[in-house]
Enzyme design. Sequence first.
Site, short mmCIF file in Angstrom:
data_model
loop_
_atom_site.label_atom_id
_atom_site.label_comp_id
_atom_site.label_asym_id
_atom_site.label_seq_id
_atom_site.Cartn_x
_atom_site.Cartn_y
_atom_site.Cartn_z
N TYR A 209 0.79 -1.25 0.00
CA TYR A 209 0.00 0.00 0.00
C TYR A 209 0.81 1.28 0.00
O TYR A 209 0.25 2.36 -0.03
CB TYR A 209 -0.98 0.01 1.19
N LYS A 210 2.15 1.16 0.05
CA LYS A 210 2.97 2.38 0.08
C LYS A 210 3.34 2.76 -1.36
O LYS A 210 2.49 3.23 -2.11
CB LYS A 210 4.20 2.17 0.94
N ARG A 355 7.56 14.06 8.18
CA ARG A 355 8.06 13.16 7.13
C ARG A 355 7.37 13.47 5.80
O ARG A 355 6.14 13.61 5.75
CB ARG A 355 7.74 11.74 7.60
C1 LIG Z 1 9.05 -0.97 7.86
C2 LIG Z 1 7.62 -1.33 7.98
N1 LIG Z 1 7.26 -2.61 8.10
C3 LIG Z 1 5.97 -2.98 8.21
C4 LIG Z 1 4.97 -2.01 8.21
C5 LIG Z 1 3.53 -2.36 8.35
O1 LIG Z 1 3.20 -3.68 8.40
P1 LIG Z 1 1.68 -4.11 8.19
O2 LIG Z 1 1.34 -3.85 6.76
O3 LIG Z 1 1.63 -5.52 8.60
O4 LIG Z 1 0.83 -3.21 9.05
C6 LIG Z 1 5.30 -0.67 8.07
C7 LIG Z 1 4.23 0.34 8.05
O5 LIG Z 1 4.43 1.51 7.95
C8 LIG Z 1 6.66 -0.32 7.96
O6 LIG Z 1 7.01 0.96 7.84
#
Ligand SMILES: Cc1ncc(COP(=O)(O)O)c(C=O)c1O
Length: 396
Positions: A209-210, A355
Amino acid sequence: MDRADQLAGHRDRFILPEGVLYLDGNSLGPLTKAAQARVAEAVNAEWADGLIRSWNTAGWIDLPARIAAKIAPLIGVDAADVAVGDSTSINLFKVLSAALDKAGEERNVILSEPGNFPTDLYIAQGVGALRGAELRLVDDVEAALADDTAVVMVTQVDYRTGAKHDMAALTEKVHAAGAIMAWDLAHSAGAFPVDLAGADADFAIGCGYKYLNGGPGAPAFLWAAPRHQTVMPALRGWFGHAAPFAFETQFRPAEGVKRFITGTAPVLSMTALEAALSAFDGVDLAAIAKKSAALCDLMIELVAARCPSLTLASPRDAAVRGSQVSFRHEGGYAIMQALIARGVIGDFRAPDILRFGMTPLYTRFADVFDAVEILAEILDTGAWDTPEFHRRAAVT
Ligand SMILES: Cc1ncc(COP(=O)(O)O)c(C=O)c1O
């Protein structure tokens, strides 16, 4: 600085609201036109009319593999080695469990950094508790490698500062110490070229989703080097079974990376992610990285000149920086709310980080100029320092 924008035409693939300068695609990518159309079709035709037949007739069953084929080139691996589904957190659980199995009993330490994203640390604590392994947090993982290190778990780009690890160099050191390297690519995939296979890494996970723009809570991905695709998965679901529709009593893992898939695919979310990934069609990741560096450099220069009360928290050197710029200010939360009220959307990360994500497929150089202009005005006038902007929302 090279500000020739070879990617300008790609902005048209996205739906961006009027009057908004969006600098938060590192947190939630915007809607693509392709995803908007495909999700409508999936709901109105495939679900409404096709009903359960659509698993076969609309190819729902192949969604994870089709998405894997689109993510693979972004992270430098073969599509056959990528499993799509679940969240990043759950995929990390699978990876750490597999890594501990591979490492053997004499090695029972998961090595990571205190600044790693909290879900990574929490999942490691949970796996550790189940497996009798210790999560050891150190600022310098390289220096802390030891005979008891089973797996090094690092997020390539620090979510607060944007500082970026050298994937090949760290992986090599970890291997020389006899340990396994697992990368969290949440802030890497789609942001710049990643070469997991070239670095000879062991495992990786990342978000949909990013920078991949798959939509809120989009499915995540897991990559396992072929040499690690024989482990028995810790989470055993029927879609990771060798023959899901044989309905056998005993789990038999599917061949290869498919064994890491658990349950039924979230079809609407996967449809959105698959369509969104077409925003990368024909795009050179090196061009993305080049424009990202120029956008970040521009923001750093303008903020240095116009906003003296902000302290740069990101590396100045683009070579060791991801695709974001962060600044520190003790009023960071309220300043970000004031910015958002003026249509400049970034985010805040406790305790004091403002950020800003740079997403070259749709971020323009003019957006950075305009955003810093508004930021400077908010700081100069003190417009941010009101009770309204200090009130904390659940999501920052
Ligand atoms: C480095 C990192 N890992 C994992 C996640 C999120 O994990 P999930 O999609 O399981 O909520 C994020 C969310 O910002 C993140 O920045």
